[in-house]
Motif scaffolding. Structure first.
Motif, PDB file in Angstrom:
ATOM      1  N   GLN A  14       0.829  -1.194   0.000  1.00  0.00           N
ATOM      2  CA  GLN A  14       0.000   0.000   0.000  1.00  0.00           C
ATOM      3  C   GLN A  14       0.871   1.254   0.000  1.00  0.00           C
ATOM      4  N   SER A  55      -0.347   0.224  -4.273  1.00  0.00           N
ATOM      5  CA  SER A  55      -1.759   0.555  -4.394  1.00  0.00           C
ATOM      6  C   SER A  55      -2.076   1.831  -3.619  1.00  0.00           C
ATOM      7  N   SER A  56      -3.062   2.562  -4.113  1.00  0.00           N
ATOM      8  CA  SER A  56      -3.423   3.834  -3.457  1.00  0.00           C
ATOM      9  C   SER A  56      -4.487   3.631  -2.404  1.00  0.00           C
TER      10      SER A  56
END
Length: 123
Positions: A13, A122-123
């Motif tokens: 993340q 990942s955002s």
């Protein structure tokens, strides 16, 4: 010829960390300059960081303060510690060796390449 094998990629993340490793074998030398590059889909291969045999390092502006390159000459291994990762860091990361002790950022000046390891943020 030098064989390079990267490891340590994965999915993380945004804000997280990963540590990439590059193990060298074959005609290795502690006098080689070692570099990390990355390539996102549809884009050119970009310089990330490089390290001189003496430990001197060079970084792309986009990763300064977040990534750290290091090497263990006794184990013929180069590392890339990546902190505060961003979605734009997503790419395949490649390790490269240059049969010179001069550190450069141009991919075509490196002689040997690994197969790459995927890093996805990942955002």
């Amino acid at each position: 010829q030098v064989q390079l094998v990267e490891s340590g990629g994965g999915l993380v993340q945004a804000g997280g960390s990963l540590r990439l490793s590059c193990a060298a074998s074959g005609r290795t030398s502690s006098n080689y300059a070692m570099g990390w590059f990355r390539q996102a889909p549809g884009k050119e291969r970009d310089f990330v960081a490089a390290i001189h045999w003496s430990g001197t390092t060079v970084y792309a502006d986009s990763v300064k303060g977040r990534f750290t390159i290091s090497r263990d000459n006794a184990k013929s291994t180069v590392f890339l510690q990546m902190n505060s990762l961003k979605p734009e860091d997503t790419a395949v990361y490649y390790c490269a060796a240059r049969r010179s002790n001069v550190v450069v950022s141009t991919p075509s000046l490196y002689d040997d390449w690994g197969q790459g390891t995927q890093v996805t943020v990942s955002s």
